[in-house]
Design an enzyme around this catalytic site. Structure first.
Site, short mmCIF file in Angstrom:
data_model
loop_
_atom_site.label_atom_id
_atom_site.label_comp_id
_atom_site.label_asym_id
_atom_site.label_seq_id
_atom_site.Cartn_x
_atom_site.Cartn_y
_atom_site.Cartn_z
N TRP A 21 -83.53 -33.49 29.21
CA TRP A 21 -84.29 -34.17 29.72
C TRP A 21 -85.53 -33.44 30.51
O TRP A 21 -86.76 -34.04 30.86
CB TRP A 21 -83.94 -35.32 30.63
CG TRP A 21 -82.87 -34.61 31.78
CD1 TRP A 21 -83.28 -34.16 32.64
CD2 TRP A 21 -81.61 -34.53 31.45
NE1 TRP A 21 -82.13 -33.48 33.48
CE2 TRP A 21 -81.04 -33.94 32.67
CE3 TRP A 21 -80.63 -34.86 30.55
CZ2 TRP A 21 -79.69 -33.69 32.68
CZ3 TRP A 21 -79.31 -34.59 30.94
CH2 TRP A 21 -78.85 -34.06 31.90
N GLU A 34 -82.39 -39.92 35.04
CA GLU A 34 -82.19 -40.02 36.30
C GLU A 34 -81.34 -41.11 36.92
O GLU A 34 -80.57 -40.88 37.79
CB GLU A 34 -83.78 -40.55 37.12
CG GLU A 34 -84.49 -39.30 36.96
CD GLU A 34 -84.25 -38.18 37.99
OE1 GLU A 34 -83.51 -38.35 38.71
OE2 GLU A 34 -84.43 -37.06 37.56
N GLN A 39 -75.26 -39.70 41.33
CA GLN A 39 -73.79 -39.73 41.53
C GLN A 39 -72.91 -39.09 40.34
O GLN A 39 -71.74 -39.25 40.35
CB GLN A 39 -73.12 -40.79 42.16
CG GLN A 39 -74.07 -41.68 42.80
CD GLN A 39 -73.83 -41.75 44.27
OE1 GLN A 39 -72.96 -41.06 44.80
NE2 GLN A 39 -74.88 -42.19 45.09
N TYR A 79 -69.98 -47.04 38.89
CA TYR A 79 -71.26 -47.69 39.43
C TYR A 79 -71.95 -48.38 38.31
O TYR A 79 -73.10 -48.26 37.97
CB TYR A 79 -72.18 -46.57 39.85
CG TYR A 79 -71.53 -45.78 40.84
CD1 TYR A 79 -71.90 -45.79 42.34
CD2 TYR A 79 -70.94 -44.55 40.59
CE1 TYR A 79 -71.26 -45.16 43.24
CE2 TYR A 79 -70.64 -43.62 41.69
CZ TYR A 79 -70.75 -43.93 42.80
OH TYR A 79 -70.40 -43.21 43.95
N TYR A 117 -86.94 -42.17 45.63
CA TYR A 117 -86.49 -40.95 44.98
C TYR A 117 -86.80 -41.01 43.32
O TYR A 117 -87.45 -40.17 42.64
CB TYR A 117 -84.99 -40.53 45.23
CG TYR A 117 -84.42 -39.53 44.26
CD1 TYR A 117 -84.89 -38.60 44.06
CD2 TYR A 117 -83.76 -40.12 43.07
CE1 TYR A 117 -84.58 -37.56 42.84
CE2 TYR A 117 -83.49 -39.25 42.21
CZ TYR A 117 -83.90 -38.26 42.25
OH TYR A 117 -83.26 -37.32 40.96
N ASP A 135 -83.92 -35.71 47.02
CA ASP A 135 -82.65 -36.19 46.53
C ASP A 135 -81.71 -35.23 47.40
O ASP A 135 -82.26 -34.35 48.35
CB ASP A 135 -82.49 -36.22 45.33
CG ASP A 135 -82.30 -34.52 44.70
OD1 ASP A 135 -82.74 -33.57 45.25
OD2 ASP A 135 -81.77 -34.30 43.44
#
Ligand code: SF4
Length: 339
Positions: A21, A34, A39, A79, A117, A135
């Protein structure tokens, strides 16, 4: 361009990791990377990035995908709200923005699941908008270079660090400056054993001079972690088993699991008297989420319950991988060779 930016950007050009990326200017791919990398370690996130860019090469492909497929591809990252937000925002772009990815910080910030962010990262990397990214890596790097002891998880700290980052970012190539800041924190100014000898700003670093590196950054307090005790019931007939979908907010939203009984304490036994032919009980398996520690015990039965409760599905054992499962269940099935 300040001397500080020159030093870190020069270092970055020579030392940056070759990540897919990195050379991207496609905001959709940057957004995917992103969100996946929040995490998540880079080595773990890489495979997911490649899967998502292959299975959903445009934001419209993601918008048109079934949520279950998106969750399946996300399985193992945890998540899950992040995956749901990606899918929701892709549909928003399709329906409200004529399928065109937003091009400014302010518009990108309106996407669900995108905070300051991430909006700064996408707008600066893809569109060279002058927005400073802060970050976890940047917090650590700045707290050390400038020897700042304001807690980074306090509102005063968030403001102070953002202000400092805003003063450092240059007019020219702000995206590359941001990438260099993040890479410094990720590769050189690491949480433990930072590589100060190889650091391009070691002569300016106040923490190094004052020997405070191990006390930077300062954090106010850790988020409280709660313990939960789950008992999963694995019912097996010849070829069938039973699963249920998790509904409501909380962990693993909309994912599938074996029927669950939760107890309040580790020593509480679930009431299993109405189920027959119990064959096995695992020891509790610990699984750590962001703010919860799950202790899961798996109870095996060689028959299906007499009456299927509502919202439970009877499925073929061989079809279980068609359903998005929490990582702990997926791993247990694989390690114990359950079906
Ligand atoms: S000198 Fe060491 S502590 Fe200071 S910024 Fe560089 S790596 Fe971090």
């Amino acid at each position: 361009m300040s001397n500080f930016t020159l030093l870190i950007v020069d270092w970055y050009r020579l030392n940056k990791r070759n990540l897919p990326w990195r050379s991207e200017s496609n905001p959709y791919f940057i957004w995917l990377s992103e969100i996946i990398l929040q995490q998540t370690r880079v080595d773990q996130g890489m495979a997911y990035y490649l899967t998502f860019t292959k299975n959903y090469p445009t934001v419209l492909d993601l918008a048109n995908a079934k949520e279950q497929d998106v969750l399946n591809d996300w399985q193992g990252l945890g998540y899950y709200s992040r995956a749901r937000n990606l899918h929701f925002s892709a549909k928003y772009i399709q329906n409200e923005l004529n399928g065109v990815f937003p091009t400014t910080y302010t518009e990108i910030l309106k996407l669900k699941g995108v905070g300051k962010y991430t909006a700064a990262a996408i707008s600066s990397f893809a569109f060279n908008e002058k927005r400073a990214v802060v970050d976890g890596n940047v917090y650590r790097f700045l707290s050390r270079v400038f020897d700042l002891d304001t807690p980074i998880d306090s509102s005063a700290g968030i403001k102070e660090f953002q202000k400092l980052a805003d003063t450092l970012i240059p007019e020219i190539n702000p995206g590359e400056h941001n990438q260099a800041m993040m890479e410094m924190g990720a590769s050189v100014c690491t949480p433990k054993n930072p590589k100060c000898n190889a650091c391009p700003v070691n002569e300016k670093c106040l923490s190094l001079a004052k020997n405070t590196i191990n006390n930077r950054p300062v954090k106010k307090g850790k988020t409280k972690t709660t313990d939960r005790y789950f008992h999963f019931l694995i019912f097996k007939s010849e070829e069938n088993t039973i699963i249920e979908q998790r509904i409501g907010k909380g962990i693993w939203q909309n994912m599938f699991q074996f029927p669950l009984i939760e107890t309040l304490n580790i020593n509480d036994k679930p009431d299993l008297t109405s189920f027959k032919n119990k064959t096995f009980e695992s020891t509790p398996i610990k699984h750590i989420l962001s703010h919860q520690r799950i202790y899961a015990t798996f109870h095996h039965f060689d028959s299906l319950p007499d009456q299927a409760a509502q919202k439970r599905l009877t499925i073929k054992q061989s079809d279980i991988q068609e359903y998005p499962l929490p990582r702990i269940i997926d791993r247990y099935l694989e390690e114990q060779d359950v079906f």
